[in-house]
Scaffold this active site. Structure first.
Site, PDB file in Angstrom:
ATOM      1  N   GLU A   1      33.871  33.425   3.118  1.00  0.00           N
ATOM      2  CA  GLU A   1      34.929  32.861   4.561  1.00  0.00           C
ATOM      3  C   GLU A   1      35.230  31.363   4.152  1.00  0.00           C
ATOM      4  O   GLU A   1      34.400  30.552   3.743  1.00  0.00           O
ATOM      5  CB  GLU A   1      34.397  32.785   5.819  1.00  0.00           C
ATOM      6  CG  GLU A   1      34.090  34.382   6.126  1.00  0.00           C
ATOM      7  CD  GLU A   1      35.320  35.077   6.966  1.00  0.00           C
ATOM      8  OE1 GLU A   1      36.367  34.399   6.857  1.00  0.00           O
ATOM      9  OE2 GLU A   1      35.466  36.192   7.377  1.00  0.00           O
TER      10      GLU A   1
ATOM     11  N   ASP B   1      42.136  32.615   4.359  1.00  0.00           N
ATOM     12  CA  ASP B   1      41.044  33.682   5.104  1.00  0.00           C
ATOM     13  C   ASP B   1      41.558  34.813   4.831  1.00  0.00           C
ATOM     14  O   ASP B   1      42.324  35.517   5.625  1.00  0.00           O
ATOM     15  CB  ASP B   1      41.210  33.369   6.530  1.00  0.00           C
ATOM     16  CG  ASP B   1      40.261  33.864   7.583  1.00  0.00           C
ATOM     17  OD1 ASP B   1      39.480  34.673   6.856  1.00  0.00           O
ATOM     18  OD2 ASP B   1      40.366  33.969   8.863  1.00  0.00           O
TER      19      ASP B   1
ATOM     20  N   GLU C   1      37.770  42.978   9.636  1.00  0.00           N
ATOM     21  CA  GLU C   1      36.667  42.124  10.061  1.00  0.00           C
ATOM     22  C   GLU C   1      37.636  41.069  11.406  1.00  0.00           C
ATOM     23  O   GLU C   1      36.860  40.778  12.208  1.00  0.00           O
ATOM     24  CB  GLU C   1      36.567  41.176   8.876  1.00  0.00           C
ATOM     25  CG  GLU C   1      35.495  40.084   9.134  1.00  0.00           C
ATOM     26  CD  GLU C   1      36.030  38.759   9.778  1.00  0.00           C
ATOM     27  OE1 GLU C   1      35.121  38.105  10.387  1.00  0.00           O
ATOM     28  OE2 GLU C   1      37.008  38.444   9.809  1.00  0.00           O
ATOM     29  N   GLU C   2      38.774  40.974  11.216  1.00  0.00           N
ATOM     30  CA  GLU C   2      39.678  40.005  12.189  1.00  0.00           C
ATOM     31  C   GLU C   2      39.673  40.405  13.653  1.00  0.00           C
ATOM     32  O   GLU C   2      39.557  39.875  14.642  1.00  0.00           O
ATOM     33  CB  GLU C   2      40.779  39.691  11.517  1.00  0.00           C
ATOM     34  CG  GLU C   2      40.942  38.863  10.356  1.00  0.00           C
ATOM     35  CD  GLU C   2      40.584  37.449  10.481  1.00  0.00           C
ATOM     36  OE1 GLU C   2      40.122  36.952  11.591  1.00  0.00           O
ATOM     37  OE2 GLU C   2      40.427  36.715   9.371  1.00  0.00           O
TER      38      GLU C   2
ATOM     39  N   ASP D   1      41.445  42.151   5.429  1.00  0.00           N
ATOM     40  CA  ASP D   1      42.459  42.155   6.192  1.00  0.00           C
ATOM     41  C   ASP D   1      42.859  40.577   6.551  1.00  0.00           C
ATOM     42  O   ASP D   1      41.894  39.756   6.141  1.00  0.00           O
ATOM     43  CB  ASP D   1      42.040  42.939   7.602  1.00  0.00           C
ATOM     44  CG  ASP D   1      40.841  42.424   8.187  1.00  0.00           C
ATOM     45  OD1 ASP D   1      39.821  41.915   7.557  1.00  0.00           O
ATOM     46  OD2 ASP D   1      40.749  42.122   9.392  1.00  0.00           O
TER      47      ASP D   1
HETATM   48 ZN   LIG Z   1      37.676  35.550   7.745  1.00  0.00          ZN
END
Ligand SMILES: [Zn+2]
Length: 419
Positions: free
Chosen positions: A163, A103, A137-138, A72
């Site tokens: 990351e 990211d 994840e975000e 994501d």
């Molecule tokens: Zn990230």
């Protein structure tokens, strides 16, 4: 794999919009991609349209190393603040622009390519290399939680999370004074000196630790009244402001300090209250995201906030404050001299020439690493990936050179760790 193929993969990933949803589209795309190279992979559904992807190579007779990344991205923000379409990869010299390139679709693509190169070249891997791509994840880390619950993380001995860990050389001082990261002062001095003569654009770091978080609301409930007769009401905004100031004092005087992660960091980011100009406000809310340290875990901090609220409520019978905890997770601290980190640092100079060889630092932001540490408290961790501080901003970019270098670094680290 050619440089053109590497760009094409990243371009495809950027074109699939996975702003906080639809990760299954990328998971299926990568499943096909792997299948074309004869690699089986497994979708692990998280929610409708949202899935994780897992693949494995190796002889299964040794340790387990994971390449982990998320599918994501955060929202692109105001379209007009971008110079180019955020969902079309745009190449300008060494910079590749697009939502998520930093990211962390760049890191994700680098894992995919490294994984396939190891497979296609029949590199002998003593143990298991597990590719893990997660959804959500975000926001809530639902994808990583699902994998943890189903046991996919328990046997992992070491994990690289891709990351973004690069910082443009002219931003290094600001990066460490921002509160975003903690570095050993003598290392910072050496780095600043080396940066002066370096031809590199960025310095990449290895994160071995990061803060945890505590997300909560504090609500003041008052009593509405016509604003011409304020004494008939109870002003919730006034009470919340009193709380806000008392809480600031609490945070300013916290005695706990971490040798690795420094101080607890308050984030009082949303304040809302009142309904109309001519009424005394009957409701006001403060929404916070505090970054926590192991020396003052979320549970203890919650107790202190509750004590502060109880104290204020007692001191004024019209005061009606309450705390609601939304979510929290622990800080992550792993050994900074693990075998995995040593291997990464040994290999980097062959592919990436920067002022220093990836110094280890601790950062304030959160990652999926917490789920890996919960599943195995002894897991070795190295967070390192292409990308930089343009994450979550307009005109996000990744350095092409760093992206290509990371493919080679990931591949060689896996060979070395699973020797
Ligand atoms: Zn990230």
């Amino acid at each position: 794999m050619t440089d053109q193929d590497k760009i094409a993969l990243l371009s495809d990933l950027v074109a699939i919009n996975t702003v906080a949803d639809h990760e299954k589209k990328i998971a299926v795309y990568l499943q096909d991609y792997f299948a074309q190279h004869g690699i089986d992979s497994k979708l692990v559904d998280v929610a409708p349209n949202r899935a994780n992807l897992i693949a494995e190579i190796g002889d299964g007779k040794g340790p387990v190393l994971a390449f982990a990344g998320h599918l994501d991205t955060v929202h692109e923000g105001d379209f007009n603040t971008w110079d180019t379409d955020p969902f079309t990869l745009n190449i300008q010299n060494d910079k590749l622009f697009g939502r998520g390139v930093t990211d962390m679709k760049g890191g994700l693509a680098a894992f995919v390519i490294a994984f396939m190169e190891l497979h296609d070249r029949h590199e002998p891997l003593h143990g298991t290399l597990r590719f893990i791509a997660t959804a959500d994840e975000e926001k809530n880390e639902l994808g990583a939680d699902k994998l943890a619950a189903e046991g996919y993380l328990t046997d992992i001995d070491a994990v690289i999370i891709g990351e973004p860990t690069g910082v443009a050389l002219n931003e290094i001082s600001e990066y460490f004074t921002s509160g975003g990261a903690v570095i050993d002062p003598s290392t910072l001095k050496k780095l600043q000196q080396a940066a002066v003569t370096s031809k590199a654009a960025e310095q990449h770091f290895i994160f071995f630790a990061h803060k945890g978080f505590l997300a909560y609301d504090v609500t003041a409930t008052g009593k509405a009244a016509h604003s011409s007769m304020p004494k008939l009401g109870v002003d919730a905004i006034n009470h919340l402001v009193q709380y806000y100031q008392a809480e600031q004092t609490l945070y300013d005087t916290l005695p706990e300090e971490s040798p690795i992660l420094a101080k607890t960091m308050r984030g009082a980011n949303i304040i809302q209250g009142g309904a109309q100009q001519n009424s005394v406000s009957d409701l006001a809310t403060l929404t916070e995201l505090t970054r926590t340290i192991p020396e003052l875990p979320a549970q203890t901090l919650i107790e202190r906030l509750q004590a502060l609220i109880a104290n204020l409520n007692q001191g004024d019978e019209t005061m009606n404050l309450s705390l609601h905890v939304n979510a929290y997770d622990d800080a992550v601290v792993t050994p900074r001299d693990s075998q995995l980190i040593k291997i990464v640092q040994d290999i980097i100079p062959n592919y990436l020439i920067e002022p220093m060889v990836a110094p280890t630092i601790a950062v304030s932001l959160g990652t999926d690493a917490a789920a890996f540490v919960h599943a195995n408290p002894n897991v070795q961790l190295a967070i390192i990936g292409p990308g930089n501080t343009t994450a979550h901003k307009a005109n996000e970019y990744v350095s092409q050179q760093a992206y290509f270098a990371m493919v080679d670094i990931y591949r060689e680290v896996a060979k070395q760790y699973l020797k």
